[in-house]
Enzyme design. Sequence first.
Site, PDB file in Angstrom:
ATOM      1  N   GLU A  90       0.777  -1.226   0.000  1.00  0.00           N
ATOM      2  CA  GLU A  90       0.000   0.000   0.000  1.00  0.00           C
ATOM      3  C   GLU A  90       0.815   1.286   0.000  1.00  0.00           C
ATOM      4  O   GLU A  90       0.370   2.290  -0.565  1.00  0.00           O
ATOM      5  CB  GLU A  90      -0.927   0.002   1.231  1.00  0.00           C
ATOM      6  CG  GLU A  90      -1.962  -1.097   1.240  1.00  0.00           C
ATOM      7  CD  GLU A  90      -2.967  -0.966   0.098  1.00  0.00           C
ATOM      8  OE1 GLU A  90      -3.381   0.167  -0.214  1.00  0.00           O
ATOM      9  OE2 GLU A  90      -3.321  -2.003  -0.484  1.00  0.00           O
ATOM     10  N   SER A 488     -42.982 -36.537  41.426  1.00  0.00           N
ATOM     11  CA  SER A 488     -42.480 -36.910  42.752  1.00  0.00           C
ATOM     12  C   SER A 488     -41.170 -36.225  43.118  1.00  0.00           C
ATOM     13  O   SER A 488     -40.759 -36.276  44.286  1.00  0.00           O
ATOM     14  CB  SER A 488     -42.289 -38.431  42.816  1.00  0.00           C
ATOM     15  OG  SER A 488     -43.539 -39.089  42.703  1.00  0.00           O
TER      16      SER A 488
END
Length: 847
Positions: A90, A488
């Site tokens: 770049e 239960s």
Amino acid sequence: MRYIGKIMRGLLILIAGGATVGALLAAFAYLYFAPNLPDVATLRDVQYQVPLKIYSADDKLIAEYGEKRRDPLRFDQIPPTLVHAFLAAEDANFYEHPGVSIRGLARAALELIKTGQKRQGGSTITMQLARNFFLSDKKTYTRKIRELFLALKIEKALTKDQILELYLNKIYLGNRAYGVGAAAHVYYGKNVHDLTVAQMAMIAGLPKAPSAYNPIANPQRALERRAYVLTRMRDLGFIDATQFAQAMQAPVTASLHGANVEVPAPYVAEMVRQDMYQRYGDRAYTDGFKVYTTINAGDQIDAVAALRGDLMAYTERHGYRGPEAKVKLAAAELDQWRAGVAKSPTAGGSGPGVDITAWDQVLDSHPPVGGLQSGLVASVDAKTARIYLSGGTVVTLGLSEVAWAAPYINVNRTGQDPQKVSDVLKPGDVVRVWQKHGRWSLAQVPKVSGALVALDPHNGGILALVGGFDYYASKFNRVTQALRQPGSSFKPFVYSAALHEGYTPATLVNDAPVVVKDSALEGVWRPENYERNFNGPTRLRLGLVHSLNLVSIRVLQSIGIDYALKYASRFGFDPARLPHNLTLALGSASVSPLEMATGYAVFANGGYRVKPYYISRIVGEDGSTLFQAQPATVCEPDCQTSTDRATPGMQPKSGATSTTLPATTTTGRAIKVVSSVPYVPAVRAISAGNAYQMTSMMKDVIRMGTGRAALRLHRTDLAGKTGTTNEQVDAWFSGFNSDIVTTAWVGFDDNQPLGHAETGARAALPMWMAFMGTALKGAPEASMPQPPGIVTVKIDPKTGLLAAPGEADAIFETFRAGHLPKADTPAAVSGTEATPQGSRGLTQQLY
């Protein structure tokens, strides 16, 4: 000569004039644009849009939320070779120019003059940074001028390294990846320091055009771009000839990687996400929060495996529903397939001449569910079937791998067991397969649902939570959202209330028919035991061990419904949501698995109320702690000497205002803890003696009652209770030792029956056992010590009274001091606080 001199003077005047005009234009442009330029000083305190990350207590990634993948790095954390790759691609002169490259601008202008198109922008890295932070991507001359002036301002405000750090963290690199840290994870599943030179060059080539040079979408163009970057790196001296040659020869290894999730806890992740959104709104997804949960990574993995294995076992017991879909395969296609397999019978080949694209498309419409892969039956005979999986993999199933697949008729019936593989599978069937005990086997996606949650009983920290078979198939979290009848498994709370009212484990209660007239129960109610038998006078302990309904109802009648409802609130239940009639004794309430686990935690920790929580700590992007959980914690007498396992929030020294813990504990179930957090003592809900007696009774549920299958875990510190509702609609098991409490539930979301004999012991207990067996593997046994005020004496098992000396069938039972049963002769008492002979004791015989 005089003529040449005039020309030279004219050129000089022209150049000077042009320069003057250019300077004036530049000055005018600066005066025009400068007032509206943003303040670049904001770059010193830039806030990236960093996703929300959620971790387990032991620092393993659970989930990541946010539109942008970003992993910000300091400049000194970025490898120099990666920096050089970006400079080569770049802006090779980045460290020399003042933010603007005259040469680059001239090159761009020449290109514009030659072609009439803006092919080259001449942008430096600083100019790109200015655009990324402050400007749009729209290509206009105005934007370019603003970009130039901003770049100059940035260069005055920041150092070159600071500019590069911002750029390398901000730049978009495709596939939702912003910055090099995120790109390394997205494309290679690595940290930046683990990237090769070729991979660094590939990433550095992306800013020019992330979509065009994407190594996943366009590998050929990406290779060309990589070659350019590598060549520039060599020419600039960033890499040597050997590195260049090796990198040029490297294949494209990029593939799309999601967040590197290490712990399968999507239901927990969604709970955290909702919590964070309520706290912070949309900032939750962008401000880089890190949330540390109480989840233990190992426990969570075990919990997922336990739930899925249990639901698969239930599904196999009830038969094969057939293929998910059928595809018509052409005869020529099958012939080519068979010929190819005959030549290359190993897995991984689909046979020459067969176009598998269409097959892959079929399977793509049947994505994986809960670890079950879809496959296409390509060939079948009596002994084997060949199943094609996506990507060209082929697996072979024999009769043993399909033997479970008797045809499903209804929840209580299946057809005949298959005698041949071809009885089950046909070419063109779309089926499911999974690896069971290391071998591929036929499978099907369960229609039944389940849930599992495990808590630390000392502070309520959620250690593991699985809300269903597959979150991505059903996001309904059955741990927190499903309100089901516990059957239960609710009885221990009623029995605990009875002990508080003066009952003892030896109290006799008549197990005989009960007829109840109650308008709330729509007339006459005749409850029954599950086995439809009657045992007559039965000790309270055995009533719980064998889950006798009639005993539970008589106990509730005796202590009173209103009292039982109020007492249940001690365990965290809302009395307003519980039934105000005798069905409460049989578990007809609607509760969640998390509520059940919370209630059982009171028994596990010796009688204290804890509140479940799952967020331990919230950390900001800067590392500061924004929230620290301070759960009410059971800590007796001193956590520093206790063998209890520690989770975030559990603190030593009862009563201390703050304290410091070591990084980890040294017990068999140690995980990370957080230091310097105020200790909040948990509130006592029931007495230590009550918790001890109830735990003793529930240990017998495993030792000789409905939960005795858990004896296969070969531990003596486990206690728990099964639960089964009418017509086997819900199946439960809740159980614990002093370190961990776990609730498992199985049922259909639409409340259809599970089928005959699908009780809590058969449908839910195996899930609980699979989890607890692995979670406690290698951990020492952890049981509550017998507390002061509890004594152990020998009793007559038939009468519940103190046994006479030498009585052959006498058994030991626990009592509160002062509440021993009567006897005509002295009894042998173990314990230091036995009631003296002749003092008042309680003997209740209810008929």
